[in-house]
Write an enzyme that holds these catalytic residues in place. Sequence first.
Site, PDB file in Angstrom:
ATOM      1  CE1 TYR A 191     -31.193 -12.527   6.202  1.00  0.00           C
ATOM      2  CE2 TYR A 191     -30.036 -11.345   4.602  1.00  0.00           C
ATOM      3  CZ  TYR A 191     -30.803 -11.441   5.901  1.00  0.00           C
ATOM      4  OH  TYR A 191     -30.453 -10.885   6.764  1.00  0.00           O
TER       5      TYR A 191
ATOM      6  CG  ASP B  18     -34.163  -9.948  -2.823  1.00  0.00           C
ATOM      7  OD1 ASP B  18     -33.330  -9.199  -3.277  1.00  0.00           O
ATOM      8  OD2 ASP B  18     -34.213 -10.507  -1.588  1.00  0.00           O
TER       9      ASP B  18
ATOM     10  CE  LYS C 205     -26.396  -7.855  -0.820  1.00  0.00           C
ATOM     11  NZ  LYS C 205     -25.778  -7.951   0.305  1.00  0.00           N
TER      12      LYS C 205
END
Length: 427
Positions: free
Chosen positions: A144, A239, A267
């Site tokens: 994802y 990622d 994050k």
Amino acid sequence: MNHQKSATLFTQAKRSIPGGVNSPVRAFKSVGCDPIFISRAEGSRIFDADGNGYIDYVGSWGPMILGHCHPKVVEAIQRTAASGASFGAPTEKEIILAEMVCEAYPNIEKVRMVSSGTEATMSAIRLARGYTGRDKILKFDGCYHGHADSLLVKAGSGAATYGVPTSPGVPADVAKHTLTATYNDLSDVNNMVAANKGEIACIILEPIAGNMGCVPPRPGFLEGLRQLCDQEGIVLIIDEVMTGFRVAYGGAQERFGVRGDLVALGKIIGGGLPVGAFGGKKEIMEHLSPEGGVYQAGTLSGNPLAMSAGITTLQLLREEGVYEQIEEKAAYLEKGLLEAAKETSVPTCWQRVGGMFCTYFQQGPVNSFADALKSDTDAFGSFFRAMLESGINLAPSQFEAGFMSLAHSRDDLDATIEAARKALRAI
Ligand code: HOZ
């Protein structure tokens, strides 16, 4: 536990917010209960609207590696807010955070700040396409990378949780440019690349797949991708939104010694505020506007509050022994949970890299999305609900990772192991 106020808030929320939540997994739909509404957090704990406290392993889905409300981060945000929350103009803080990122990731020579992980991966892909002049991209089933159109194809996280890995609303004309391969299967990638020779702009992956639980790369997988990308002129996008500054200060790339051409971050670099970033080789980044023609922009990009929280968080993470402590806590939890699991006949499989982990309700091992889907999600639901009632907050999906923070104490870990022992016995 009494959840009356949360239940009332959920009913109210559903009247004005789709599904009552601003991000699908938060609705707890796949675990058979209603969500708890959070009112505050401190250290390793979060507290709901009814005043119940929980030892938290969600950590806002990754950013809260220091624990909630670290006093130095709170102080930095407050101090910055007093000078202005947003200017839409360059600030010195953006340079400081950019330099910290470049120092931590030697393959990032230039970095652009954005406001979310989705923006980071979406922009990195546009840049890879602009740089190579190719349209196709390759991603992995169950990975994802946020919710941009071209990436919501066979996606993990909430998309997997609710069984819609390719979202309605993604035009077929867009999805056709996204190729997908099996995670950890180099021969599948080789075949895909051979069948689309000279057409693939980039391969994007989570170096540890954290949106189908926690799936480490098999030995040789990352190295094989690096070699293939070099041979074929494909941009390798790593990622690290979830793994960056999480599994090591330099992320999974430091841990596994394989470097991407472009890297997406998010994050932790925002210390709990909305931040994303993408960066990489100068030669590629120079194609980004205003130096080059590939357009990308954002009113809140480089936001001073987020930069301050990020800078302070990274400063604290640079202190001696931080990652060793996280490793030690996670290993302690692992040992206790494995022992608890052995005492029951419930099939479970624990997978962990540093401070990120997952308990799959199946024998395992889990190396791919197809493997992850073999989990008993009903058993996970029962486990989740029992843990919540014992005051342990886990991610409300079998397909999400758990996160350890520096604030988790030995008592927290022992309480978690004891709760898990009880929850497993009850399945
Ligand atoms: N998909 C996100 C985690 N992998 C969930 C984010 C959220 O609900 O806040």
